[in-house]
Design a protein around this motif. Structure first.
Motif, PDB file in Angstrom:
ATOM      1  N   THR A   1      35.775  26.367  46.061  1.00 58.26           N
ATOM      2  CA  THR A   1      36.566  27.499  45.578  1.00 58.26           C
ATOM      3  C   THR A   1      36.602  28.617  46.611  1.00 58.26           C
ATOM      4  O   THR A   1      35.550  29.100  47.036  1.00 58.26           O
ATOM      5  CB  THR A   1      35.974  28.052  44.262  1.00 58.26           C
ATOM      6  OG1 THR A   1      35.943  27.024  43.283  1.00 58.26           O
ATOM      7  CG2 THR A   1      36.799  29.221  43.747  1.00 58.26           C
ATOM      8  N   PRO A   2      37.784  29.039  47.044  1.00 57.94           N
ATOM      9  CA  PRO A   2      37.853  30.185  47.961  1.00 57.94           C
ATOM     10  C   PRO A   2      37.467  31.460  47.224  1.00 57.94           C
ATOM     11  O   PRO A   2      37.917  31.707  46.108  1.00 57.94           O
ATOM     12  CB  PRO A   2      39.327  30.213  48.385  1.00 57.94           C
ATOM     13  CG  PRO A   2      40.058  29.479  47.331  1.00 57.94           C
ATOM     14  CD  PRO A   2      39.112  28.472  46.759  1.00 57.94           C
TER      15      PRO A   2
ATOM     16  N   PHE B   1      42.971  23.288  49.216  1.00 52.36           N
ATOM     17  CA  PHE B   1      43.420  24.044  48.046  1.00 52.36           C
ATOM     18  C   PHE B   1      44.771  24.667  48.369  1.00 52.36           C
ATOM     19  O   PHE B   1      45.082  24.939  49.527  1.00 52.36           O
ATOM     20  CB  PHE B   1      42.395  25.121  47.646  1.00 52.36           C
ATOM     21  CG  PHE B   1      42.270  26.252  48.636  1.00 52.36           C
ATOM     22  CD1 PHE B   1      42.972  27.441  48.472  1.00 52.36           C
ATOM     23  CD2 PHE B   1      41.427  26.136  49.742  1.00 52.36           C
ATOM     24  CE1 PHE B   1      42.853  28.477  49.387  1.00 52.36           C
ATOM     25  CE2 PHE B   1      41.294  27.178  50.657  1.00 52.36           C
ATOM     26  CZ  PHE B   1      42.013  28.350  50.484  1.00 52.36           C
ATOM     27  N   TRP B   2      45.567  24.898  47.326  1.00 54.32           N
ATOM     28  CA  TRP B   2      46.911  25.439  47.516  1.00 54.32           C
ATOM     29  C   TRP B   2      46.880  26.960  47.573  1.00 54.32           C
ATOM     30  O   TRP B   2      46.235  27.616  46.769  1.00 54.32           O
ATOM     31  CB  TRP B   2      47.833  24.989  46.393  1.00 54.32           C
ATOM     32  CG  TRP B   2      48.287  23.567  46.527  1.00 54.32           C
ATOM     33  CD1 TRP B   2      47.880  22.504  45.772  1.00 54.32           C
ATOM     34  CD2 TRP B   2      49.235  23.057  47.464  1.00 54.32           C
ATOM     35  NE1 TRP B   2      48.497  21.359  46.196  1.00 54.32           N
ATOM     36  CE2 TRP B   2      49.346  21.668  47.232  1.00 54.32           C
ATOM     37  CE3 TRP B   2      49.987  23.631  48.490  1.00 54.32           C
ATOM     38  CZ2 TRP B   2      50.184  20.861  47.977  1.00 54.32           C
ATOM     39  CZ3 TRP B   2      50.825  22.830  49.236  1.00 54.32           C
ATOM     40  CH2 TRP B   2      50.924  21.455  48.978  1.00 54.32           C
ATOM     41  N   ASP B   3      47.601  27.500  48.541  1.00 56.76           N
ATOM     42  CA  ASP B   3      47.826  28.938  48.668  1.00 56.76           C
ATOM     43  C   ASP B   3      49.335  29.115  48.740  1.00 56.76           C
ATOM     44  O   ASP B   3      49.917  29.151  49.818  1.00 56.76           O
ATOM     45  CB  ASP B   3      47.137  29.461  49.933  1.00 56.76           C
ATOM     46  CG  ASP B   3      47.360  30.954  50.145  1.00 56.76           C
ATOM     47  OD1 ASP B   3      47.812  31.627  49.196  1.00 56.76           O
ATOM     48  OD2 ASP B   3      47.089  31.449  51.258  1.00 56.76           O
ATOM     49  N   GLY B   4      49.981  29.183  47.572  1.00 53.19           N
ATOM     50  CA  GLY B   4      51.437  29.153  47.533  1.00 53.19           C
ATOM     51  C   GLY B   4      51.930  27.782  47.943  1.00 53.19           C
ATOM     52  O   GLY B   4      51.514  26.764  47.379  1.00 53.19           O
TER      53      GLY B   4
ATOM     54  N   THR C   1      51.397  26.631  50.946  1.00 53.04           N
ATOM     55  CA  THR C   1      50.537  26.247  52.074  1.00 53.04           C
ATOM     56  C   THR C   1      49.276  25.567  51.568  1.00 53.04           C
ATOM     57  O   THR C   1      48.626  26.062  50.647  1.00 53.04           O
ATOM     58  CB  THR C   1      50.149  27.485  52.909  1.00 53.04           C
ATOM     59  OG1 THR C   1      51.336  28.099  53.428  1.00 53.04           O
ATOM     60  CG2 THR C   1      49.240  27.104  54.067  1.00 53.04           C
TER      61      THR C   1
ATOM     62  N   ARG D   1      45.657  24.903  52.360  1.00 55.23           N
ATOM     63  CA  ARG D   1      44.584  25.387  53.221  1.00 55.23           C
ATOM     64  C   ARG D   1      43.336  24.524  53.029  1.00 55.23           C
ATOM     65  O   ARG D   1      43.187  23.847  51.997  1.00 55.23           O
ATOM     66  CB  ARG D   1      44.276  26.854  52.944  1.00 55.23           C
ATOM     67  CG  ARG D   1      45.461  27.762  53.213  1.00 55.23           C
ATOM     68  CD  ARG D   1      45.057  29.200  53.390  1.00 55.23           C
ATOM     69  NE  ARG D   1      46.230  30.027  53.658  1.00 55.23           N
ATOM     70  CZ  ARG D   1      46.760  30.189  54.853  1.00 55.23           C
ATOM     71  NH1 ARG D   1      46.221  29.597  55.904  1.00 55.23           N
ATOM     72  NH2 ARG D   1      47.830  30.953  55.017  1.00 55.23           N
TER      73      ARG D   1
ATOM     74  N   ARG E   1      39.304  24.488  52.930  1.00 58.11           N
ATOM     75  CA  ARG E   1      38.144  25.365  52.715  1.00 58.11           C
ATOM     76  C   ARG E   1      36.990  25.057  53.661  1.00 58.11           C
ATOM     77  O   ARG E   1      36.204  25.925  54.005  1.00 58.11           O
ATOM     78  CB  ARG E   1      37.686  25.204  51.260  1.00 58.11           C
ATOM     79  CG  ARG E   1      36.424  25.957  50.862  1.00 58.11           C
ATOM     80  CD  ARG E   1      36.696  27.408  50.606  1.00 58.11           C
ATOM     81  NE  ARG E   1      35.498  28.081  50.151  1.00 58.11           N
ATOM     82  CZ  ARG E   1      34.573  28.620  50.927  1.00 58.11           C
ATOM     83  NH1 ARG E   1      34.695  28.527  52.249  1.00 58.11           N
ATOM     84  NH2 ARG E   1      33.524  29.216  50.437  1.00 58.11           N
TER      85      ARG E   1
ATOM     86  N   CYS F   1      41.774  29.368  57.999  1.00 60.10           N
ATOM     87  CA  CYS F   1      41.343  29.869  56.698  1.00 60.10           C
ATOM     88  C   CYS F   1      40.026  30.616  56.901  1.00 60.10           C
ATOM     89  O   CYS F   1      39.129  30.094  57.566  1.00 60.10           O
ATOM     90  CB  CYS F   1      41.147  28.699  55.735  1.00 60.10           C
ATOM     91  SG  CYS F   1      40.432  29.136  54.138  1.00 60.10           S
TER      92      CYS F   1
ATOM     93  N   ALA G   1      46.153  24.604  58.794  1.00 62.13           N
ATOM     94  CA  ALA G   1      46.782  24.675  57.480  1.00 62.13           C
ATOM     95  C   ALA G   1      48.017  23.798  57.518  1.00 62.13           C
ATOM     96  O   ALA G   1      48.534  23.478  58.596  1.00 62.13           O
ATOM     97  CB  ALA G   1      47.141  26.107  57.121  1.00 62.13           C
TER      98      ALA G   1
END
Length: 238
Positions: free
Chosen positions: A38-39, A157-160, A162, A164, A166, A205, A212
């Motif tokens: 988890t970020p 994990f999704w960032d929008g 993108t 990324r 971890r 990240c 990414a």
């Protein structure tokens, strides 16, 4: 900062055994996986819900992981409010930066990796290394890239739109040989990524991987969704 605890020839490093032994409990192992992937920080309530246990049991196991050096703890108000009536700061957890490994019998693959990286860098063989990494990735390419990256320890994990990463599986070497190892890593992921659907690029990240990935499919889906919303918002002719 990365520390490596390894089993020595003349004795054992008890801290490494303690850290890894803490993960023998399946509940504790699931909590660690959730927090590590988890970020940002994870509170006790969120951790408990993620693994399906009570808050008090989650708190017990999370603190044991802190004692073992696998997680770090801090305090902050999860509500985001400040001032009187905002409540007490909550205890939150994140993955510790330390790296723990034990080899029985003793092995020194990390030393060999550093030696090989130094030779490749000094010889200017960056392009040859990248070509080999890209070819190796292509042999393991899969239509489910997210699952492939997860299986290789990247913790995606999704960032929008993108994707990324971890975790960097090559963190120790990347810290010493950043240009060499990050270039190799990018080439490897380019090989892993199915053609046409992904665009790997250097976009680090925080506390994670230097690469990414942009998903053209996800971007197209979001564009279509936004267009549909815009179309609905336009006045219709009477």
């Amino acid at each position: 900062m990365t520390t490596e605890d390894t089993d020595g020839i003349d004795g054992t490093d008890d801290s490494a055994f303690t850290a890894l032994g803490a993960l023998s409990d399946p509940v504790r192992r699931n909590l660690y996986r959730h927090v590590a992937a988890t970020p940002g920080d994870v509170g006790r309530d969120a951790a408990a819900e993620a693994v399906g246990i009570s808050r008090s049991l989650a708190a017990f196991h999370l603190d044991k992981l802190v004692e073992a050096g696998l997680l770090t703890v801090s305090f902050r108000r999860l509500s985001g409010r400040t001032g009187p009536g905002a409540g007490r700061p909550a205890k939150v957890y994140r993955r510790a930066e330390g790296e723990h490994s034990v080899s029985v019998p003793p092995r020194a693959y990390d030393s060999a990796g550093r030696l090989l990286a130094e030779v490749v860098e000094n010889a200017g063989l960056d392009r040859a290394l990248q070509a080999a990494a890209r070819a190796m990735g292509a042999t393991a390419s899969s239509t489910d890239l997210v699952e492939t990256l997860r299986a290789r320890g990247y913790q995606p994990f999704w960032d929008g739109s993108t994707l990324r990463l971890r975790n960097c599986p090559f963190h120790a070497l990347a810290a010493e040989f950043p240009a060499l190892i990050c270039g190799m890593n990018l080439a490897l992921i380019e090989g892993l990524a199915p053609e046409g659907g992904w665009s790997p690029e250097m976009d680090p990240c925080p506390d994670g991987c230097c690469v990414a990935l942009k998903s053209s499919r996800k971007s197209s889906d979001e564009s279509s969704k936004n267009k549909s919303i815009d179309d609905r918002s336009e006045p219709q002719p009477s």
